[in-house]
Design a protein around this motif. Structure first.
Motif, PDB file in Angstrom:
ATOM      1  N   VAL A  96      -4.029  74.844  23.242  1.00  0.00           N
ATOM      2  CA  VAL A  96      -3.925  75.394  24.594  1.00  0.00           C
ATOM      3  C   VAL A  96      -2.578  76.077  24.771  1.00  0.00           C
ATOM      4  O   VAL A  96      -1.527  75.490  24.496  1.00  0.00           O
ATOM      5  N   LEU A  97      -2.645  77.341  25.232  1.00  0.00           N
ATOM      6  CA  LEU A  97      -1.435  78.067  25.596  1.00  0.00           C
ATOM      7  C   LEU A  97      -1.618  78.613  27.003  1.00  0.00           C
ATOM      8  O   LEU A  97      -2.676  79.162  27.325  1.00  0.00           O
ATOM      9  N   THR A  98      -0.594  78.473  27.847  1.00  0.00           N
ATOM     10  CA  THR A  98      -0.697  78.902  29.237  1.00  0.00           C
ATOM     11  C   THR A  98       0.519  79.739  29.617  1.00  0.00           C
ATOM     12  O   THR A  98       1.549  79.722  28.941  1.00  0.00           O
ATOM     13  N   LEU A 106       4.906  77.636  21.629  1.00  0.00           N
ATOM     14  CA  LEU A 106       4.565  78.246  20.346  1.00  0.00           C
ATOM     15  C   LEU A 106       4.856  77.292  19.192  1.00  0.00           C
ATOM     16  O   LEU A 106       4.077  77.209  18.231  1.00  0.00           O
ATOM     17  N   THR A 107       5.965  76.560  19.290  1.00  0.00           N
ATOM     18  CA  THR A 107       6.280  75.581  18.241  1.00  0.00           C
ATOM     19  C   THR A 107       5.236  74.477  18.202  1.00  0.00           C
ATOM     20  O   THR A 107       4.786  74.062  17.118  1.00  0.00           O
ATOM     21  N   ARG A 108       4.847  73.980  19.388  1.00  0.00           N
ATOM     22  CA  ARG A 108       3.814  72.947  19.434  1.00  0.00           C
ATOM     23  C   ARG A 108       2.501  73.457  18.845  1.00  0.00           C
ATOM     24  O   ARG A 108       1.811  72.744  18.103  1.00  0.00           O
ATOM     25  N   THR A 109       2.147  74.691  19.155  1.00  0.00           N
ATOM     26  CA  THR A 109       0.910  75.264  18.625  1.00  0.00           C
ATOM     27  C   THR A 109       0.936  75.309  17.106  1.00  0.00           C
ATOM     28  O   THR A 109      -0.045  74.948  16.439  1.00  0.00           O
ATOM     29  N   LEU A 110       2.043  75.756  16.557  1.00  0.00           N
ATOM     30  CA  LEU A 110       2.168  75.812  15.099  1.00  0.00           C
ATOM     31  C   LEU A 110       2.044  74.424  14.485  1.00  0.00           C
ATOM     32  O   LEU A 110       1.395  74.236  13.447  1.00  0.00           O
ATOM     33  N   LEU A 113      -1.660  73.285  14.714  1.00  0.00           N
ATOM     34  CA  LEU A 113      -2.482  73.997  13.737  1.00  0.00           C
ATOM     35  C   LEU A 113      -2.317  73.377  12.357  1.00  0.00           C
ATOM     36  O   LEU A 113      -3.299  73.243  11.604  1.00  0.00           O
ATOM     37  N   SER A 114      -1.093  72.987  12.012  1.00  0.00           N
ATOM     38  CA  SER A 114      -0.852  72.356  10.716  1.00  0.00           C
ATOM     39  C   SER A 114      -1.498  70.979  10.644  1.00  0.00           C
ATOM     40  O   SER A 114      -2.158  70.639   9.655  1.00  0.00           O
ATOM     41  N   ARG A 115      -1.372  70.194  11.708  1.00  0.00           N
ATOM     42  CA  ARG A 115      -1.917  68.838  11.697  1.00  0.00           C
ATOM     43  C   ARG A 115      -3.442  68.802  11.784  1.00  0.00           C
ATOM     44  O   ARG A 115      -4.060  67.797  11.416  1.00  0.00           O
ATOM     45  N   LEU A 153       0.354  83.682  15.447  1.00  0.00           N
ATOM     46  CA  LEU A 153       0.159  82.265  15.144  1.00  0.00           C
ATOM     47  C   LEU A 153      -1.297  81.924  14.877  1.00  0.00           C
ATOM     48  O   LEU A 153      -1.618  81.122  13.998  1.00  0.00           O
ATOM     49  N   LEU A 154      -2.212  82.546  15.639  1.00  0.00           N
ATOM     50  CA  LEU A 154      -3.609  82.115  15.632  1.00  0.00           C
ATOM     51  C   LEU A 154      -4.481  82.802  14.588  1.00  0.00           C
ATOM     52  O   LEU A 154      -5.441  82.205  14.096  1.00  0.00           O
ATOM     53  N   LEU A 155      -4.182  84.050  14.263  1.00  0.00           N
ATOM     54  CA  LEU A 155      -5.073  84.798  13.373  1.00  0.00           C
ATOM     55  C   LEU A 155      -5.232  84.167  11.987  1.00  0.00           C
ATOM     56  O   LEU A 155      -6.333  84.213  11.428  1.00  0.00           O
ATOM     57  N   PRO A 156      -4.200  83.564  11.395  1.00  0.00           N
ATOM     58  CA  PRO A 156      -4.414  82.945  10.084  1.00  0.00           C
ATOM     59  C   PRO A 156      -5.457  81.828  10.103  1.00  0.00           C
ATOM     60  O   PRO A 156      -6.016  81.493   9.052  1.00  0.00           O
ATOM     61  N   SER A 157      -5.719  81.264  11.272  1.00  0.00           N
ATOM     62  CA  SER A 157      -6.713  80.173  11.365  1.00  0.00           C
ATOM     63  C   SER A 157      -8.041  80.655  11.943  1.00  0.00           C
ATOM     64  O   SER A 157      -8.866  79.832  12.330  1.00  0.00           O
ATOM     65  N   ALA A 158      -8.274  81.964  11.996  1.00  0.00           N
ATOM     66  CA  ALA A 158      -9.469  82.504  12.655  1.00  0.00           C
ATOM     67  C   ALA A 158     -10.759  81.967  12.055  1.00  0.00           C
ATOM     68  O   ALA A 158     -11.756  81.785  12.765  1.00  0.00           O
TER      69      ALA A 158
END
Length: 510
Positions: A96-98, A106-110, A113-115, A153-158
């Motif tokens: 979730v990004l708001t 952005l750091t939390r999102t990264l 995504l890794s976890r 950040l998101l496209l590599p996990s598409a």
């Protein structure tokens, strides 16, 4: 099987298994002495069961920083819980990004995504600003560069996207998304897509798309994209290249609040629907396909070009599986011409709304013509409509009204006789919802015995309106009239009244 039953069975299997954790635990005091304490129940849970409990305990679909129970919270309880939480990839799949975005977000999102390892992702991007003044897109706090940063950040996990929801106030972030994803060709997990430019202004009658410099029709993903699981698509104020979109085998398709000049042609629209034989829910709110383009039928001498197109294509879009149809209109004549294209033999739930009334940019249209056309039969053609509409109303109409189970009317205004005629045709209705409608909509509900309707409306052959009605919900209408209708209908009716009305658009509108 319920979650409780699953836990009970897991505990039963664990209790009867041969493997056991120690029942006591040693702890060292500062003075060097040892203390033995008995493990509590959670200490004896195996990691697999603890992981399952964590998954069901966390809250989802909200801002992670405000959650009562989040994966981060769980991972900070103790060393063992942290180990289990970090090893449980499906705890971290809700991205979730708001607005406003920050380096912390952005750091939390990264990190998440890794976890999340290889698990499918549920992504919500809500970049709406409640303080935005709507004066110009260039004044909005979320701009082109911000969307670029998020997509990096998101496209590599598409390939792992399962649900993707993007909500914005302005067009630039949507444009960037379409621009940067037009080469994506592997979206094997994507099941639900919702793109929304949340500005209902563009549904207004005669309104054209803005900003014109970014009005081109960009493709939705790669033309050859593999999206085998995609079943639900909502495009709110968002247009795409309609000629070859990866929209196939959908069960839900919603097109809402679009500017008329960027909508697909009738041919493109029909081709999209033909690729969705299992479609169950169809929503068109504001404006549907364009009925007047160079590829369509020219106008006849006796009517408009739109009417000529509708006559030529009447009933050609047959959707055998659609059970729910949501239709919001800003122009009654266009509404009739569009609806004439459809054949919906399995329809059960019908939702009609005069969107122009909600947008408050013009007085509500008289929906009497629409009701007259919907209820018309080959030998019963309405006399009070113009020639272009009357030419269409000689068909059986698009809806099997007698088999409808649910009818919802929003901001609808029509003469009393039109509502009576509609209710007489909808003999199977059990659930009726009336929101901000004309008083006539409730007056037509009164039974023949207690009716105060004029004699010309209450014919001797008229049965009680909606004889199978079980549930009635009314919002923002005449409360005294509502009470009278409820008394007239009797105690078997489950009726509820809500005095307040929506003063602005909520998430449900988009």
């Amino acid at each position: 099987m319920s979650f409780t039953e699953c836990i009970a069975l897991a505990l039963f299997d664990w209790h009867h298994s041969t493997f056991r954790l120690p029942v006591i635990k040693q702890s060292m005091h500062p003075d060097g002495s040892l203390t033995l304490r008995r493990r509590n129940a959670l200490d004896r849970f195996p990691n697999e069961l603890l992981s399952t409990i964590f998954f069901f305990a966390i809250e989802r679909h909200d801002e992670p920083n405000t959650l009562t129970i989040s994966p981060t919270t769980i991972s900070h309880i103790c060393h063992r819980w942290r180990q289990v939480a970090l090893a449980t990839g499906n705890l971290w799949t809700n991205i979730v990004l708001t607005f406003p975005t920050s380096s912390e977000q952005l750091t939390r999102t990264l990190t998440w995504l890794s976890r999340s390892k290889t698990y499918p992702l549920d992504i919500l991007l809500d970049f709406r600003d409640p303080e935005w003044d709507w004066e110009g897109e260039e004044t909005h706090g979320f701009r082109w560069a911000d969307m670029e940063a998020v997509l990096r950040l998101l496209l590599p996990s598409a390939a792992r996207w399962r649900t993707f929801e993007l909500l914005t106030d302005t067009w630039a972030p949507i444009f960037v998304f379409l621009l940067r994803t037009q080469k994506l060709n592997v979206l094997e997990h994507l099941e639900k897509l919702h793109l929304a430019r949340c500005n209902a202004y563009f549904a207004r009658k005669g309104q054209l798309f803005e900003p014109t410099a970014l009005g081109q029709h960009l493709p939705l993903f790669d033309e050859e994209a593999a999206v085998p699981r995609l079943r639900e698509v909502t495009l709110t104020g968002v247009h795409i290249a309609w000629s070859a979109p990866p929209l196939a085998n959908l069960t839900t398709l919603e097109l809402k609040y679009q500017a008329a000049d960027v909508m697909p042609t009738v041919t493109q629209f029909a081709q999209i629907l033909s690729r969705c034989p299992n479609l169950e829910v169809l929503a068109i709110v504001g404006r549907g396909p364009q009925l007047t383009t160079n590829e369509e039928v020219p106008a006849s001498a006796g009517g408009s070009a739109e009417a000529a197109v509708a006559r030529a294509l009447r009933g050609t879009i047959k959707l055998r599986g659609v059970t729910q149809f949501i239709f919001g209109f800003v122009d009654v004549n266009y509404a009739i011409q569009l609806l004439s294209l459809f054949d919906l033999p399995s329809l059960r739930d019908l939702n009609l709304e005069d969107v122009s009334a909600s947008l408050r940019h013009q007085p509500p249209d008289d929906a009497g013509q629409l009701f007259d056309w919907i209820t018309a039969t080959p030998c019963d053609s309405p006399l009070d409509v113009d020639d272009s509409v009357n030419a269409l109303s000689t068909s059986l109409g698009p809806f099997p009204l007698a088999q409808l189970h649910t009818l919802a009317l929003h901001s609808i205004h029509a003469p009393l006789s039109a509502f009576v005629r509609l209710y007489q045709a909808c003999t199977g209705i059990e659930d009726l919802r009336l929101c901000e409608v004309a008083d006539c909509a409730m007056e037509a509900l009164e039974t023949a015995a207690g009716s105060k309707l004029p004699l010309e409306v209450c014919s001797t052959s008229r049965a009680d309106a909606l004889p199978r009605l079980q549930t009635l919900f009314v919002r923002a209408a005449n409360e005294h009239l509502f009470s009278r209708v409820v008394r007239t209908r009797g105690s078997d009716l489950d009726a509820s009244f809500e005095a307040s009305t929506l003063t602005e658009y909520t998430d449900d509108n988009y």
